[in-house]
Write a protein that holds these residues in place. Structure first.
Motif, PDB file in Angstrom:
ATOM      1  N   LYS A   9      -6.730  20.361 -28.057  1.00 22.05           N
ATOM      2  CA  LYS A   9      -5.631  20.399 -29.020  1.00 22.05           C
ATOM      3  C   LYS A   9      -4.753  19.163 -28.860  1.00 22.05           C
ATOM      4  O   LYS A   9      -4.391  18.509 -29.854  1.00 22.05           O
ATOM      5  CB  LYS A   9      -4.810  21.681 -28.809  1.00 22.05           C
ATOM      6  CG  LYS A   9      -3.727  21.857 -29.829  1.00 22.05           C
ATOM      7  CD  LYS A   9      -2.998  23.170 -29.671  1.00 22.05           C
ATOM      8  CE  LYS A   9      -1.819  23.203 -30.638  1.00 22.05           C
ATOM      9  NZ  LYS A   9      -1.057  24.432 -30.535  1.00 22.05           N
ATOM     10  N   GLU A  10      -4.432  18.845 -27.598  1.00 24.93           N
ATOM     11  CA  GLU A  10      -3.589  17.685 -27.312  1.00 24.93           C
ATOM     12  C   GLU A  10      -4.213  16.396 -27.869  1.00 24.93           C
ATOM     13  O   GLU A  10      -3.555  15.605 -28.541  1.00 24.93           O
ATOM     14  CB  GLU A  10      -3.462  17.579 -25.797  1.00 24.93           C
ATOM     15  CG  GLU A  10      -2.195  16.996 -25.261  1.00 24.93           C
ATOM     16  CD  GLU A  10      -2.278  16.973 -23.745  1.00 24.93           C
ATOM     17  OE1 GLU A  10      -2.130  18.055 -23.137  1.00 24.93           O
ATOM     18  OE2 GLU A  10      -2.553  15.901 -23.173  1.00 24.93           O
ATOM     19  N   ARG A  11      -5.508  16.229 -27.595  1.00 23.54           N
ATOM     20  CA  ARG A  11      -6.197  15.012 -28.060  1.00 23.54           C
ATOM     21  C   ARG A  11      -6.197  14.928 -29.583  1.00 23.54           C
ATOM     22  O   ARG A  11      -5.971  13.873 -30.160  1.00 23.54           O
ATOM     23  CB  ARG A  11      -7.647  14.989 -27.554  1.00 23.54           C
ATOM     24  CG  ARG A  11      -7.802  14.915 -26.054  1.00 23.54           C
ATOM     25  CD  ARG A  11      -7.357  13.563 -25.507  1.00 23.54           C
ATOM     26  NE  ARG A  11      -7.930  12.437 -26.239  1.00 23.54           N
ATOM     27  CZ  ARG A  11      -9.126  11.913 -25.989  1.00 23.54           C
ATOM     28  NH1 ARG A  11      -9.859  12.400 -25.016  1.00 23.54           N
ATOM     29  NH2 ARG A  11      -9.568  10.890 -26.690  1.00 23.54           N
ATOM     30  N   LEU A  12      -6.461  16.069 -30.215  1.00 19.63           N
ATOM     31  CA  LEU A  12      -6.500  16.077 -31.685  1.00 19.63           C
ATOM     32  C   LEU A  12      -5.131  15.803 -32.263  1.00 19.63           C
ATOM     33  O   LEU A  12      -5.001  15.058 -33.241  1.00 19.63           O
ATOM     34  CB  LEU A  12      -7.031  17.427 -32.189  1.00 19.63           C
ATOM     35  CG  LEU A  12      -8.546  17.602 -32.141  1.00 19.63           C
ATOM     36  CD1 LEU A  12      -8.926  19.040 -32.389  1.00 19.63           C
ATOM     37  CD2 LEU A  12      -9.223  16.715 -33.180  1.00 19.63           C
ATOM     38  N   VAL A  13      -4.109  16.386 -31.677  1.00 18.82           N
ATOM     39  CA  VAL A  13      -2.759  16.183 -32.204  1.00 18.82           C
ATOM     40  C   VAL A  13      -2.352  14.733 -32.024  1.00 18.82           C
ATOM     41  O   VAL A  13      -1.792  14.108 -32.935  1.00 18.82           O
ATOM     42  CB  VAL A  13      -1.762  17.139 -31.509  1.00 18.82           C
ATOM     43  CG1 VAL A  13      -0.327  16.744 -31.850  1.00 18.82           C
ATOM     44  CG2 VAL A  13      -2.021  18.563 -31.953  1.00 18.82           C
ATOM     45  N   SER A  14      -2.674  14.139 -30.872  1.00 15.45           N
ATOM     46  CA  SER A  14      -2.274  12.743 -30.663  1.00 15.45           C
ATOM     47  C   SER A  14      -3.058  11.812 -31.584  1.00 15.45           C
ATOM     48  O   SER A  14      -2.564  10.757 -31.968  1.00 15.45           O
ATOM     49  CB  SER A  14      -2.485  12.344 -29.195  1.00 15.45           C
ATOM     50  OG  SER A  14      -3.860  12.314 -28.911  1.00 15.45           O
ATOM     51  N   GLN A  15      -4.247  12.195 -31.982  1.00 12.69           N
ATOM     52  CA  GLN A  15      -5.038  11.343 -32.872  1.00 12.69           C
ATOM     53  C   GLN A  15      -4.635  11.521 -34.333  1.00 12.69           C
ATOM     54  O   GLN A  15      -4.512  10.548 -35.066  1.00 12.69           O
ATOM     55  CB  GLN A  15      -6.523  11.668 -32.692  1.00 12.69           C
ATOM     56  CG  GLN A  15      -7.461  10.848 -33.551  1.00 12.69           C
ATOM     57  CD  GLN A  15      -7.574   9.412 -33.051  1.00 12.69           C
ATOM     58  OE1 GLN A  15      -7.257   9.110 -31.898  1.00 12.69           O
ATOM     59  NE2 GLN A  15      -8.028   8.521 -33.931  1.00 12.69           N
ATOM     60  N   PHE A  16      -4.455  12.784 -34.750  1.00 17.55           N
ATOM     61  CA  PHE A  16      -4.263  13.042 -36.181  1.00 17.55           C
ATOM     62  C   PHE A  16      -2.863  13.550 -36.534  1.00 17.55           C
ATOM     63  O   PHE A  16      -2.495  13.557 -37.703  1.00 17.55           O
ATOM     64  CB  PHE A  16      -5.310  14.038 -36.688  1.00 17.55           C
ATOM     65  CG  PHE A  16      -6.710  13.502 -36.608  1.00 17.55           C
ATOM     66  CD1 PHE A  16      -7.171  12.596 -37.547  1.00 17.55           C
ATOM     67  CD2 PHE A  16      -7.557  13.894 -35.584  1.00 17.55           C
ATOM     68  CE1 PHE A  16      -8.461  12.087 -37.467  1.00 17.55           C
ATOM     69  CE2 PHE A  16      -8.856  13.390 -35.506  1.00 17.55           C
ATOM     70  CZ  PHE A  16      -9.297  12.485 -36.443  1.00 17.55           C
ATOM     71  N   GLY A  17      -2.130  13.976 -35.555  1.00 22.76           N
ATOM     72  CA  GLY A  17      -0.742  14.384 -35.780  1.00 22.76           C
ATOM     73  C   GLY A  17      -0.593  15.475 -36.814  1.00 22.76           C
ATOM     74  O   GLY A  17      -1.214  16.536 -36.716  1.00 22.76           O
TER      75      GLY A  17
END
Lengths: 167, 417
Positions: A9-17
């Motif tokens: 989740k963290e990685r996805l949020v930092s990539q796509f916000g």
């Protein structure tokens, strides 16, 4: 360190916000919604990233919500990172008048028939699919039978001549 | 001699290019060459070499997903029977596990072990069919008739437990419809005693049989990378060398309590698929023995659990015993409510996977809180990996294409839903 849902989740949020919304975990499966034109970008990111390595498309299907105006059809992807044994579920929503979705066949060969099946039953138009034709239903069919407006026949109807079937 | 023209066809209208091209179009099917179900393949062949394959599927499509949207949960079990009908108990229990996950029911250990026992017997039956039929397709009928007697024994066990053989409808949400009888346990013990000898002989006849090996080795191979890209699961993926098994990756039904290995192959050809299935039969056989021991152990240590065959929380989905229905008011009401499908399930979204005979059998269920699912999607392993068939048989011999089809174990019921 083992890959967990929180890290994904963290990685996805930092990539796509903000483009990924509606984060949920129904029955322990990380679920999110992506913007309709983002599906390929998100899958490509999940596929390419060495740490995440979501390289297995478990399932692809659609759901029809007649009451959600402007986003009646939902396409649901189940992705699996086999090396880390983590699953995610991605949903996108498209309007029923223009159900255009980018195809995943470039990324997963297995998406070919799954998308044909989804087209066959829901009429999702997968842009870029090499052979988007009906797969289980007859070619002449002119509607998409799994949509909610096509109800199953009333089993108690009596106006039909069923002599041929011995009923 | 210059006026020789392609012969005029008066009755059959052929496309212009079919008169010009060098290759032959061959229609394989709609019945399978060895009648495993209804498949049609239009092959483009050059001599005996397959150039191109176009599979047509959907001949027995029965709209299960649509029908499931109007059926109460317990009635959907009979639909799952008809997916992979060679191992229906696995489908049935996969569906029950899905509903139990939605309802939050935790089944007692004895139920789990009995389920594992039945599921592994079903896996043995499924693999026996597939492997013996590979032998039939290579021209050896003896082994087929030999192991089918033992598939028959497995079906007799199912019959003793649930009353039917092929489309079993075995078990209920929360457990089983009734307890296992003594006769069922006797039949299971007889099976455990007699089966290894037969299986050893089956392997002795085929595993190192030179004719069989030469037919199978190198026929219809697929690399691990391509198999994963195509979404292969189950024995076909493991034959390519990937040790993914749902029983280990996401244990359900207390599979974590069992000791077993995952056999894998290297080249993903027909022979590897055959050997992986043989290996799995032995592992399943060992799990059956372990499960029976565990059930007996529970009965020894906690004699009162001998009658536990369903989860008490599943009362709203479990039909009360007939004698109670006829004598007790409450049981009669429950019986009626369940049969009429008047039990609501909570709203939710579930994905539950089990290791079916052919791979990851997934159930994606969306409930809106009503009596029937809002949407139910079956992830059918056959449907997903059969699309690799044209790639698998390309540039191989026509006879290899037939063996490759049987070694993939494509079951028409699962393919077409």
């Amino acid at each position: 360190m083992a890959l967990t849902k929180e890290i994904v989740k963290e990685r996805l949020v930092s990539q796509f916000g903000e483009q990924l919304t509606e984060w949920e975990e129904p029955y322990g499966l990380l679920t999110f919604r992506a913007a309709a034109d983002m599906n390929l970008k998100v899958m490509q990111f999940l596929y390419d990233d060495e740490g995440l390595a979501f390289r297995f498309l478990t399932d692809l299907t659609a759901v029809h919500f007649p009451d959600r105006k402007g986003e009646e059809l939902s396409v649901v992807y189940h992705l699996h990172s086999l090396t880390n044994n983590v699953r995610v579920r991605m949903k996108i929503y498209v309007p029923i008048e223009k159900p255009d979705v980018f195809t995943a066949t470039q990324l997963f060969s297995g998406a070919n028939w799954m998308e044909r099946e989804t087209y066959d039953f829901y009429g999702i138009n997968f842009i870029g699919h090499p052979n988007l034709i009906r797969i289980l239903n007859v070619d002449e069919m002119d509607y998409f039978p799994m949509r909610k407006e096509y109800e199953l026949e009333d089993p108690t109807r009596i106006d039909k001549d069923d002599e041929m079937f011995g009923r | 001699m210059s006026d020789i023209q392609p012969q005029q066809q008066h009755h059959i209208k052929l496309a212009e290019e079919s008169l010009q091209k060098q290759s032959t179009t061959l229609n394989l099917g709609p019945t399978h060459p060895a009648t495993h179900g209804v498949f049609q393949n239009i092959l483009e062949i050059d001599g005996e070499i397959v150039l191109e394959t176009t599979p047509t599927i959907g001949y027995i499509h029965r709209a299960f997903e649509k029908i499931a949207e109007r059926r109460p949960y317990y009635q959907i079990t009979t639909l799952t029977d008809r997916l992979n009908y060679c191992s229906s108990p696995i489908n049935n229990m996969g569906w029950h596990l899905t509903v139990e996950k939605l309802l939050g029911i935790k089944t007692p250990k004895r139920v789990d072990y009995l389920r594992v026992l039945i599921m592994e017997l079903a896996r043995i039956a499924d693999h026996l069919v597939c492997n013996s039929v590979i032998a039939v397709d290579t021209g050896a009928l003896t082994t087929f008739t030999y192991v089918f007697q033992w598939r028959e024994h497995i079906y007799e066990i199912f019959e003793e437990v649930c009353g039917s053989r092929l489309t079993t409808n075995i078990g209920r949400v929360g457990g089983f419809e009734r307890n296992f009888s003594e006769a069922a346990f006797t039949k299971i013990r007889n099976f455990i005693e007699g089966f290894p000898k037969v299986m050893k002989e089956f392997e002795a006849l085929l595993n190192r049989n030179r004719i069989f090996m030469e037919r199978c080795i190198g026929a219809g191979p697929i690399s691990a990378e391509r198999a994963l890209n195509y979404g292969f699961t189950g024995p076909n993926l493991r034959a390519a060398g990937v040790d993914y098994d749902v029983r280990v990756a996401e244990p359900y039904c207390s599979y974590e309590d069992f000791e077993f290995k995952i056999p894998i192959g290297t080249t993903g050809d027909v022979y590897d698929r055959f050997m992986v299935r043989n290996g799995e039969i032995w592992e399943s056989f060992s799990i059956v023995k372990q499960a029976l021991e565990k059930v007996e152990q529970i009965e020894r240590e906690f004699p009162e659990q001998k009658d536990v065959f369903y989860a008490p929380e599943a009362d709203h989905f479990h039909l009360p015993a007939k004698e109670e229905v006829y004598t007790k008011m409450e049981a009669l009401i429950y019986h009626f409510k369940i049969i009429m499908g008047e039990i609501n399930a909570p709203a939710g979204e579930v994905y539950q996977a089990v290791e079916g005979g052919n791979g990851e059998l997934g159930f994606y269920l969306i409930s809106d809180g009503g009596r029937t699912p809002y949407r139910l999607h079956f992830r059918r392993p056959c449907f997903i990996y059969y699309q690799a068939y044209p790639e698998i048989v390309k540039n191989g011999l026509l006879s290899d294409a037939v063996v490759a089809l049987s070694s993939l174990n494509v079951i028409a019921g699962e393919l077409d839903a």
